[in-house]
Design an enzyme around this catalytic site. Sequence first.
Site, PDB file in Angstrom:
ATOM      1  N   SER A 139       0.835  -1.199   0.000  1.00 54.76           N
ATOM      2  CA  SER A 139       0.000   0.000   0.000  1.00 54.76           C
ATOM      3  C   SER A 139       0.867   1.245   0.000  1.00 54.76           C
ATOM      4  CB  SER A 139      -0.898   0.026   1.234  1.00 54.76           C
ATOM      5  OG  SER A 139      -0.140   0.345   2.390  1.00 54.76           O
ATOM      6  N   ASP A 140       0.319   2.326  -0.519  1.00 58.48           N
ATOM      7  CA  ASP A 140       0.908   3.614  -0.209  1.00 58.48           C
ATOM      8  C   ASP A 140       0.691   3.842   1.280  1.00 58.48           C
ATOM      9  OD1 ASP A 140       2.098   6.093  -0.399  1.00 58.48           O
ATOM     10  OD2 ASP A 140       0.885   6.767  -2.086  1.00 58.48           O
ATOM     11  N   TRP A 141       1.438   4.767   1.844  1.00 55.68           N
ATOM     12  CA  TRP A 141       1.465   4.928   3.299  1.00 55.68           C
ATOM     13  C   TRP A 141       0.130   5.468   3.812  1.00 55.68           C
ATOM     14  CZ3 TRP A 141       5.099   2.459   1.514  1.00 55.68           C
ATOM     15  CH2 TRP A 141       6.240   2.091   2.215  1.00 55.68           C
ATOM     16  N   GLY A 142      -0.632   4.586   4.444  1.00 55.55           N
ATOM     17  CA  GLY A 142      -1.932   4.962   4.979  1.00 55.55           C
ATOM     18  C   GLY A 142      -3.073   4.794   3.998  1.00 55.55           C
ATOM     19  N   ALA A 143      -2.855   4.047   2.922  1.00 57.96           N
ATOM     20  CA  ALA A 143      -3.889   3.909   1.889  1.00 57.96           C
ATOM     21  C   ALA A 143      -4.933   2.850   2.200  1.00 57.96           C
ATOM     22  CB  ALA A 143      -3.234   3.584   0.541  1.00 57.96           C
TER      23      ALA A 143
END
Length: 758
Positions: free
Chosen positions: A228-232
């Site tokens: 994931s992108d960070w916090g996605a």
Amino acid sequence: MDKKIKELLSKLTLEEKAGLCSGKDWWRTKPVERLNIPSIMVSDGPSGLRTQQENGADENDSRTSVSFPSGCATASSFDRELLHHVGEILGEEANNYNVSTLLGPAINIKRSPLCGRNFEYLSEDPLVSGELGAAYISGVQSKNVGTSVKHFAANNQESNRFSVSEVIDERTLREIYLPGFETCVKKAAPTTIMCSYNAINGELSSQNKWLLKDLLRDEWGFKGLVMSDWGAVYDRVKGIKADLSLEMPYSGGFTDNDVVEAVKNGSLSMEELDEAVSHVLEMVFNYTENKQSGSFDMEKDHEKSGLIAQESCVLLKNDGNLLPIEEPAENILFVGYFAEEPRYGGGGSSKIRCYKMTSAVTAAKEAGLNVKYAQGYNKDFVTTTQALTDEAIEAAKTATKVVVFAGLPESFESEGADRTSLDMPQVQNELIEKLAAVNPNIIVVLHNGAPVTMPWESKVPSILEFYLGGENVGTAQINILFGKANPCGKLAETFPLRLEDTPCYMNFPGNGRVSIYSEGIFVGYRWYDSRKMPVLFPFGHGLSYTTFEYSDLKLSKTAFKDSDGAEVSVTIKNTGKVAGKEIVQLYVSDKTGVEIRPEKELKGFEKVSLAAGESKTVTFKLDKRSFAYWNTDTKEWYAPSGKYEILVGASSRDIRLKADVDVTASSKKAFTITPQTTISDMLRNREMAALIQPDYMKARKFVDDMTDEEFAAKFPFPKEGMIGMILSNPFRSNRGKEGKTMEDILKQVADYNKALDS
């Protein structure tokens, strides 16, 4: 490796498996010490390592590193070998810092020049993004360091990026926003793919099964890990089921518990979880068991950063051959704080704590050049004082040439927010105008991550685009300005005249909840060229201190089946007095008329280095995809039979040579024929036209056999109107004519489809 992973899966507890699929902290994966599963570290890194200090105060407390030119700059090189070399350098540096994976390249399409993160992205064209992205990946991974191609997919704005739904039709996705990723997967096999924050047509990328599994893994054959992108991540369980293996960063353990509970209640199978864990373990052990030693000579890499910037610079304008500068340096004036403090890289995840900064002022001194310097505007880049303005104007009056360093401050473009305008700070525009009023020999050097308007463009003879050129951009600027190097970059994006001309002007960035891609496939030059719209500088544009001649366009064949493809060659000659490099571009224009398509599309590019007077032959290979569009009816790439034009030139607006080819489709069927299909629908396609021609000619004969007087006495409209009605009437309208029933029409339609399928 497979045997080892199977053994570990049999020994891991449910809780350990869930834990392995999310981060330990901001940059590391979780270890399982009892089974000797280590933790590995990832790092931001498209244009330099942003690696957390071992004992850093927080996740943004990064180690000193070398800042290389951003993607907006390196893409302008159109140089696969250069991007591969950048990757090799960063792979070496990553090994030195024990970084397993670099989070990049970032290859999202530049849908709008307002996107705040465009400085990190490569191009408005998917061929450029994919080819250069794949070259970078191959370079990094040659050092056994992983890459994470991002952001998959359609991360084309920063406004509401965590939640906005990008509403995009399938054809537009397939032709514009996905091919770059497809090329990277198929050509370079990246170790990981990073999903984007946004939703696509209502489904978040982090849990989008069609995107991550059906397309990426099953159709394209991706073998690596999706993170994931960070916090996605919103729904971790749904993400795992969709083939998302690793959530980053650490989530506090809450989503780990969600996974454990889902397995216990049966909503997530152990097999699905094991699949995710196996990808994580493969990523960990591929790095730790094959780690290479890495060298990080910062001084050497600083020098390379300057050379890369030099290869990426674009000479936008050079009226009267004002460049290169040949006069004594003491007669040259540098104006603008960017000359002293250049903006070398983008903000956010691209922000590098650089080793050292070499500005144009510093580089000039190091080269023994005694140029004069006036600051011109304040250190905030957006305000000035009368004293600073007066100093610059007075100095310009006596200078032989004036080099103005201008551009966008970081406050104007950064990750997290989109730009609101294409304009540079007003004080800079006004300063350039005032300087041009007292000295006609103005050279503007730009520092920006995306296109800007240039209200002064007609008043200055020379413009150099350096984009965000890394920490040694000053050395590159001095080498280019004073003729030690020849500019050889070209624009990988269009510079429009004004914001209102941009394809998505009415729909960017949307209403906060959705962003509708109503411009469809008409992105960048596909839009401007198809509309014959004037632009400031076209896609592919870039000048040189020498000149190039294009000749001897040859095709291996002029008629062929789409699956066979063809080769195209062209001779390029350096007709000037100095060595130079030319970026040769090949475009294809569909003349069949079967489907709505752009006027032309880039299908090949090559960079060729030539000594003065030297000639070389450049060869391109064209395959089915070079002629095809995504057919939403048949769900395949389809190249209609008929005429195409091969265009070879120096930019999308500077076509030097042309040739026609005739392509025969390997698939006869452009669409499924139904009772709603018209004769005109079928006549646009060569194979379908052959089927309908007898019926069409019969109907035409009825009209053509009557004189104009006979026709006028019988019908209240001209013959052209009747022909138009014949062409546009659907097959169902023939019910009742000549005794035809709907069953007869359905049989005829079925026979047509059967003939095309055979």
